[in-house]
Structures are given as C-alpha cells and as structure tokens.
Write a protein that holds these residues in place. Structure first.
Motif, PDB file in Angstrom:
ATOM      1  N   LEU A 154      15.016   7.860   2.866  1.00 29.58           N
ATOM      2  CA  LEU A 154      14.924   6.458   3.286  1.00 29.58           C
ATOM      3  C   LEU A 154      15.349   5.515   2.160  1.00 29.58           C
ATOM      4  N   ARG A 155      14.905   5.805   0.950  1.00 26.05           N
ATOM      5  CA  ARG A 155      15.282   4.972  -0.198  1.00 26.05           C
ATOM      6  C   ARG A 155      16.795   4.989  -0.395  1.00 26.05           C
ATOM      7  N   SER A 156      17.406   6.177  -0.270  1.00 27.98           N
ATOM      8  CA  SER A 156      18.851   6.249  -0.444  1.00 27.98           C
ATOM      9  C   SER A 156      19.586   5.535   0.691  1.00 27.98           C
ATOM     10  N   LEU A 157      19.060   5.613   1.898  1.00 28.60           N
ATOM     11  CA  LEU A 157      19.693   4.892   3.014  1.00 28.60           C
ATOM     12  C   LEU A 157      19.539   3.381   2.866  1.00 28.60           C
ATOM     13  N   PHE A 158      18.383   2.930   2.390  1.00 27.69           N
ATOM     14  CA  PHE A 158      18.204   1.493   2.143  1.00 27.69           C
ATOM     15  C   PHE A 158      19.116   1.019   1.006  1.00 27.69           C
ATOM     16  N   THR A 159      19.311   1.874   0.009  1.00 28.15           N
ATOM     17  CA  THR A 159      20.228   1.532  -1.082  1.00 28.15           C
ATOM     18  C   THR A 159      21.651   1.411  -0.551  1.00 28.15           C
ATOM     19  N   ALA A 160      22.041   2.362   0.297  1.00 30.23           N
ATOM     20  CA  ALA A 160      23.378   2.312   0.895  1.00 30.23           C
ATOM     21  C   ALA A 160      23.520   1.077   1.789  1.00 30.23           C
ATOM     22  N   ALA A 161      22.459   0.697   2.480  1.00 29.76           N
ATOM     23  CA  ALA A 161      22.511  -0.491   3.335  1.00 29.76           C
ATOM     24  C   ALA A 161      22.587  -1.773   2.501  1.00 29.76           C
TER      25      ALA A 161
ATOM     26  N   GLY B 155       0.810  -1.218   0.000  1.00 27.62           N
ATOM     27  CA  GLY B 155       0.000   0.000   0.000  1.00 27.62           C
ATOM     28  C   GLY B 155       0.840   1.264   0.000  1.00 27.62           C
ATOM     29  N   GLY B 156       0.160   2.396   0.109  1.00 29.96           N
ATOM     30  CA  GLY B 156       0.816   3.685   0.027  1.00 29.96           C
ATOM     31  C   GLY B 156       1.753   3.989   1.178  1.00 29.96           C
ATOM     32  N   GLY B 157       1.573   3.404   2.344  1.00 28.73           N
ATOM     33  CA  GLY B 157       2.395   3.729   3.494  1.00 28.73           C
ATOM     34  C   GLY B 157       3.590   2.816   3.676  1.00 28.73           C
ATOM     35  N   ALA B 158       3.895   1.991   2.700  1.00 34.84           N
ATOM     36  CA  ALA B 158       4.987   1.032   2.840  1.00 34.84           C
ATOM     37  C   ALA B 158       6.343   1.741   2.725  1.00 34.84           C
ATOM     38  N   LEU B 159       7.360   1.110   3.289  1.00 35.61           N
ATOM     39  CA  LEU B 159       8.708   1.644   3.183  1.00 35.61           C
ATOM     40  C   LEU B 159       9.232   1.470   1.764  1.00 35.61           C
ATOM     41  N   PRO B 160      10.019   2.423   1.282  1.00 32.90           N
ATOM     42  CA  PRO B 160      10.565   2.279  -0.071  1.00 32.90           C
ATOM     43  C   PRO B 160      11.663   1.225  -0.090  1.00 32.90           C
ATOM     44  N   GLY B 161      11.794   0.567  -1.200  1.00 39.40           N
ATOM     45  CA  GLY B 161      12.839  -0.445  -1.339  1.00 39.40           C
ATOM     46  C   GLY B 161      14.145   0.173  -1.790  1.00 39.40           C
TER      47      GLY B 161
ATOM     48  N   PRO C  76       8.911  12.880  -4.895  1.00 36.31           N
ATOM     49  CA  PRO C  76       8.556  12.109  -3.703  1.00 36.31           C
ATOM     50  C   PRO C  76       8.866  12.928  -2.456  1.00 36.31           C
ATOM     51  N   PRO C  77       8.199  12.630  -1.356  1.00 32.45           N
ATOM     52  CA  PRO C  77       8.523  13.346  -0.117  1.00 32.45           C
ATOM     53  C   PRO C  77      10.001  13.174   0.235  1.00 32.45           C
ATOM     54  N   LEU C  78      10.571  14.205   0.822  1.00 35.50           N
ATOM     55  CA  LEU C  78      11.998  14.187   1.140  1.00 35.50           C
ATOM     56  C   LEU C  78      12.356  13.014   2.055  1.00 35.50           C
ATOM     57  N   GLY C  79      11.522  12.739   3.029  1.00 34.56           N
ATOM     58  CA  GLY C  79      11.789  11.622   3.940  1.00 34.56           C
ATOM     59  C   GLY C  79      11.829  10.291   3.216  1.00 34.56           C
ATOM     60  N   GLN C  80      10.904  10.110   2.287  1.00 28.64           N
ATOM     61  CA  GLN C  80      10.869   8.860   1.529  1.00 28.64           C
ATOM     62  C   GLN C  80      12.104   8.739   0.623  1.00 28.64           C
ATOM     63  N   ALA C  81      12.512   9.848   0.015  1.00 29.24           N
ATOM     64  CA  ALA C  81      13.703   9.818  -0.844  1.00 29.24           C
ATOM     65  C   ALA C  81      14.956   9.518  -0.027  1.00 29.24           C
TER      66      ALA C  81
ATOM     67  N   ILE D  39      25.308   8.377  -2.871  1.00 32.32           N
ATOM     68  CA  ILE D  39      23.897   8.014  -3.032  1.00 32.32           C
ATOM     69  C   ILE D  39      22.993   9.058  -2.378  1.00 32.32           C
ATOM     70  N   VAL D  40      23.330   9.482  -1.163  1.00 36.05           N
ATOM     71  CA  VAL D  40      22.523  10.497  -0.470  1.00 36.05           C
ATOM     72  C   VAL D  40      22.606  11.840  -1.204  1.00 36.05           C
ATOM     73  N   ALA D  41      23.792  12.187  -1.700  1.00 36.72           N
ATOM     74  CA  ALA D  41      23.938  13.440  -2.448  1.00 36.72           C
ATOM     75  C   ALA D  41      23.101  13.424  -3.733  1.00 36.72           C
ATOM     76  N   LEU D  42      23.063  12.274  -4.406  1.00 30.83           N
ATOM     77  CA  LEU D  42      22.258  12.172  -5.627  1.00 30.83           C
ATOM     78  C   LEU D  42      20.770  12.296  -5.315  1.00 30.83           C
ATOM     79  N   ALA D  43      20.339  11.751  -4.181  1.00 27.57           N
ATOM     80  CA  ALA D  43      18.936  11.893  -3.785  1.00 27.57           C
ATOM     81  C   ALA D  43      18.613  13.366  -3.522  1.00 27.57           C
ATOM     82  N   GLY D  44      19.525  14.072  -2.880  1.00 27.02           N
ATOM     83  CA  GLY D  44      19.317  15.496  -2.645  1.00 27.02           C
ATOM     84  C   GLY D  44      19.310  16.298  -3.934  1.00 27.02           C
ATOM     85  N   LEU D  45      20.231  16.003  -4.833  1.00 32.40           N
ATOM     86  CA  LEU D  45      20.256  16.697  -6.127  1.00 32.40           C
ATOM     87  C   LEU D  45      18.989  16.421  -6.932  1.00 32.40           C
ATOM     88  N   ASN D  46      18.481  15.212  -6.842  1.00 34.31           N
ATOM     89  CA  ASN D  46      17.230  14.867  -7.528  1.00 34.31           C
ATOM     90  C   ASN D  46      16.081  15.711  -6.982  1.00 34.31           C
TER      91      ASN D  46
END
Length: 179
Positions: A142-149, A34-40, A135-140, A116-123
């Motif tokens: 989170l996605r970059s942190l999950f990518t880094a993880a 659903g809409g409230g799920a964490l980004p992958g 996308p909301p900043l928090g979601q972007a 990765i985090v810098a690219l999310a910010g530039l996006n």
C-alpha cells in the motif's frame, strides 16, 4: 567566475538536500494516527526518482549515498538497506533517462511505479532473510502504491514550482550531456 551551469547544479543539489531533510523532519513529527491507519506515501522516494529522471546532475550518487544512509539512521531503519535499495532504483532509472525523455508521461509513471513496487518487494525479502522485523506485506505494498500515486504530483511541483524540467535534446547536446 563560476560557470552558470555549475552554479545552477549546486544550487539545485542544495535545494534537494533541504527538501529531503524537510520531508524527513515531517516524518519524525508525532502526527501519525493510530495503528490501523493507512500508510502515507514516501515522498522522498518520489522526489528522488522525479529528479533523477529529469535532471540527473542535480542528484548524483555521491550526494545520494550519504544522504540516504543518514536518513536510514535518522528514521531508525536498518542501516544501509533503504539507502542501497534507493540507490539501486535511482540508478536503474538513471540508466533509462534517455529512453524516458522520449516516451509519454504515462509510460514513465508506469516505469517508476514498477521500480517502487520492486523495491518494496526487495526490502521485504532482505528483511526476511536476516529475520528482522518487517512491516506487513500488505502495508508495504500500500505504501508503495501510494508513493506511485503521489509521483505525478511530485513531478508537477518539481516542474512548475521548483523549475526542475526535463532537458530538451538540443539542450543536452549544448551542455555536453552534463545534465
């Protein structure tokens, strides 16, 4: 006869394209919650950065640019923005590959995470400048942190299963820096 180094490079380039297209296909499948799920995690970004740092010859710019532009169109993202940002990130990492070969993995991971985090910010900034939906900043973030993880897992799979290893310094000299 074909030079074995050239054959190996083209084989891994084909494997990279297949893996990216497979990951894009999985992203297109209607498996999302659903809409409230964490980004992958963005595994395409992690895979690209891992291969650029280990064997830059496997992912040259002339392969990345059209492939990433195709992914922007396929995944219905702003055409060219994601491709440009990924190329920027990969070239930043490619320019530091000699340095990253001699540092511990934790430093490499931190460097990739920062990119990765810098690219999310530039996006977010680029989408805000053109007043496009973003996308909301928090979601972007989170996605970059999950990518880094996910990056260490991608490196492990690339190294032990796919055979994409960092070249030793003597191997780089023997190949004439054609890595």
């Amino acid at each position: 006869m074909v030079d074995p180094v050239t054959a190996r490079n083209w084989g891994y380039r084909g494997l990279y394209v297949l893996l990216v297209l497979l990951l894009a296909f999985v992203q297109l499948l209607p498996l999302g919650a659903g809409g409230g799920a964490l980004p992958g995690a963005d595994l395409i970004t992690a895979l690209t950065f891992a291969w650029v740092l280990r064997r830059p010859a496997y992912v040259p710019v002339l392969l990345l640019a059209p492939l990433l532009l195709f992914l922007d169109l396929l995944l219905q993202r702003p055409p060219g923005l994601g491709a440009a940002l990924m190329l920027l990130g990969s070239e930043i990492l490619r320019s530091r590959r000699d340095m990253s070969r001699s540092v511990p993995f934790a430093i490499e991971w931190a460097m990739v995470s920062a990119v990765i985090v810098a690219l999310a910010g530039l996006n977010q900034i680029a989408l805000g400048l053109v007043m496009a939906d973003r996308p909301p900043l928090g979601q972007a973030l989170l996605r970059s942190l999950f990518t880094a993880a996910a990056y260490p897992l991608v490196v492990l799979v690339s190294h032990y299963i796919l055979g994409v290893r960092t070249a030793a310094p003597n191997e780089a000299v023997a190949l004439g820096n054609r890595l």
